[in-house]
Design an enzyme around this catalytic site. Structure first.
Site, PDB file in Angstrom:
ATOM      1  N   CYS A  75       0.973  -1.239   0.102  1.00  0.00           N
ATOM      2  CA  CYS A  75       0.068  -0.045  -0.111  1.00  0.00           C
ATOM      3  C   CYS A  75       0.975   1.288  -0.051  1.00  0.00           C
ATOM      4  O   CYS A  75       1.730   1.391   0.930  1.00  0.00           O
ATOM      5  CB  CYS A  75      -0.907   0.056   1.310  1.00  0.00           C
ATOM      6  SG  CYS A  75      -1.947   1.698   1.347  1.00  0.00           S
ATOM      7  N   GLN A 167      -0.674   7.553  17.317  1.00  0.00           N
ATOM      8  CA  GLN A 167      -0.674   8.425  16.267  1.00  0.00           C
ATOM      9  C   GLN A 167      -0.219   7.916  14.968  1.00  0.00           C
ATOM     10  O   GLN A 167       0.890   6.965  14.949  1.00  0.00           O
ATOM     11  CB  GLN A 167       0.258   9.712  16.348  1.00  0.00           C
ATOM     12  CG  GLN A 167      -0.015  10.540  17.544  1.00  0.00           C
ATOM     13  CD  GLN A 167      -1.628  11.403  17.687  1.00  0.00           C
ATOM     14  OE1 GLN A 167      -2.404  11.143  16.708  1.00  0.00           O
ATOM     15  NE2 GLN A 167      -1.827  12.049  18.755  1.00  0.00           N
ATOM     16  N   PHE A 194      -5.940  12.858  28.953  1.00  0.00           N
ATOM     17  CA  PHE A 194      -6.056  11.746  27.593  1.00  0.00           C
ATOM     18  C   PHE A 194      -4.654  11.697  27.230  1.00  0.00           C
ATOM     19  O   PHE A 194      -4.318  11.556  26.125  1.00  0.00           O
ATOM     20  CB  PHE A 194      -6.877  12.541  26.718  1.00  0.00           C
ATOM     21  CG  PHE A 194      -8.271  12.864  27.059  1.00  0.00           C
ATOM     22  CD1 PHE A 194      -9.206  11.604  27.388  1.00  0.00           C
ATOM     23  CD2 PHE A 194      -8.624  13.941  27.528  1.00  0.00           C
ATOM     24  CE1 PHE A 194     -10.688  12.213  27.835  1.00  0.00           C
ATOM     25  CE2 PHE A 194      -9.911  14.483  27.961  1.00  0.00           C
ATOM     26  CZ  PHE A 194     -10.869  13.638  27.953  1.00  0.00           C
ATOM     27  N   ASP A 239      -6.071  15.589  24.762  1.00  0.00           N
ATOM     28  CA  ASP A 239      -6.019  15.064  23.251  1.00  0.00           C
ATOM     29  C   ASP A 239      -6.832  13.836  23.348  1.00  0.00           C
ATOM     30  O   ASP A 239      -6.298  12.801  23.629  1.00  0.00           O
ATOM     31  CB  ASP A 239      -4.669  14.564  23.111  1.00  0.00           C
ATOM     32  CG  ASP A 239      -4.599  14.079  21.523  1.00  0.00           C
ATOM     33  OD1 ASP A 239      -5.298  14.023  20.844  1.00  0.00           O
ATOM     34  OD2 ASP A 239      -3.343  13.473  21.293  1.00  0.00           O
ATOM     35  N   CYS A 265      -9.097  15.060  17.172  1.00  0.00           N
ATOM     36  CA  CYS A 265      -9.143  14.253  15.910  1.00  0.00           C
ATOM     37  C   CYS A 265     -10.628  14.170  15.337  1.00  0.00           C
ATOM     38  O   CYS A 265     -10.834  13.371  14.614  1.00  0.00           O
ATOM     39  CB  CYS A 265      -8.691  12.815  16.286  1.00  0.00           C
ATOM     40  SG  CYS A 265      -9.644  11.874  17.544  1.00  0.00           S
TER      41      CYS A 265
END
Length: 307
Positions: A75, A167, A194, A239, A265
């Site tokens: 990929c 991440q 978090f 986060d 996010c």
């Protein structure tokens, strides 16, 4: 590359990240936001983790708008380290159905299999010997392991639990960490909420809070830090997962915390939480978009609120 060879076949990407109008299409999803900085575009071929699927002996990505699986052994979105092991992983003796999270750690490849089949077969274990991975787990049980996987956060190495949040690229992770560290300058006592495995915690010398990882064990959805706890900090970093930090924001607006650094996010939950902070007297002084999830419709947002 003029076109991703898998685009429109596998369902992994919403947009063809090789297309000339990719950035234009992606940024159009953020209409209504007023940014203080230009977007950060993550390089393709750097993604260090990916979720695959397997069923009836076939390993790969789900086909576009289908539950059929497209065999994938390379990929262009993924890192060279993951692409190097994909052919051997696809040849494993897969049984049943499930998902397979492949993560390129600082010291090698980690493979975490989740399946409705509770136990791996002896054939799978034998075939796993051909894969150059430092650990393979099946529903949390170790199939094979030669080392403890670790993640490197700016020189701080921490153990990586199988399937833990991380991440997707080192590049975007470093960019966000540096932005947070710069925005937190001058703060003497910082809470990292978090905090996960500690991407921000160590560099900020902060007190971390989360249900797992490097900080104090605390479910911030059910038990956010209270006003009394928050008032000892002059900077809070958050986060959260895609659900956002609504309960924690309700406590923050009643506190004396002068600076909040919010990494999100999910632009939708960020809008909701920002409205709460605005209502509590905070002003948004910095906002930047980060194309961390290349090819998808998801964005990461970096922001700073001051009161």
């Amino acid at each position: 590359m003029k076109r991703c060879p898998l685009f429109g076949i596998c369902g992994g990407c919403k947009y063809d990240f090789t297309a000339s109008d990719y950035q234009e299409k992606k940024i159009s999803l953020l209409k209504g936001f007023e940014f203080t900085d230009t977007p950060f575009w993550t390089e393709i071929g750097t993604r260090r983790r990916a979720d695959f699927a397997f069923s009836d002996g076939v390993f790969g990505f789900y086909q576009h708008k289908s539950k059929n699986i497209v065999s994938v052994t390379n990929c262009p979105l993924l890192s060279p380290e993951i692409n190097a092991v994909l052919p051997s992983i696809s040849r494993l003796k897969w049984s049943g159905a499930g998902s397979c999270l492949i993560t390129s750690c600082a010291n090698g490849i980690d493979i975490a299999v989740s399946s409705v089949v509770p136990y791996f077969t002896s054939e799978f274990k034998e075939s796993a010997k051909s894969v150059k991975a430092i650990r393979i787990t099946w529903n949390g049980k170790v199939v094979t392991q030669t080392a403890v996987p670790v993640i490197d956060f700016a020189g701080i190495k921490v153990e990586y639990p199988a399937g833990a949040f991380l991440q997707p690229t080192v590049q975007s992770e470093s960019f966000i960490r540096n932005a947070v560290a710069e925005a937190a300058k001058g703060a003497s006592k910082i809470a990292d909420l978090f905090c996960g495995l500690g991407n921000f915690t160590f560099v900020l010398k902060a007190e971390g809070f989360d249900v797992c990882g490097c900080g104090v064990r605390r479910d911030l959805f059910k038990s956010p830090l209270t006003v009394g706890m928050l008032n000892k900090y002059d900077c809070v970093v958050m986060d959260p997962p895609r659900a956002g930090a609504q309960s924690q924001c309700m406590e923050l607006i009643r506190s004396n915390v002068p600076r909040i650094i919010y990494v999100s996010c999910n632009p939708h939950s960020f809008r909701r939480d920002a409205r709460i902070l605005f209502g509590g007297g905070y002003k948004l002084t910095r906002l930047q978009a980060i194309d961390q999830f290349v090819g998808s419709e998801h964005w990461e947002l970096f922001s700073v609120f001051q009161k």
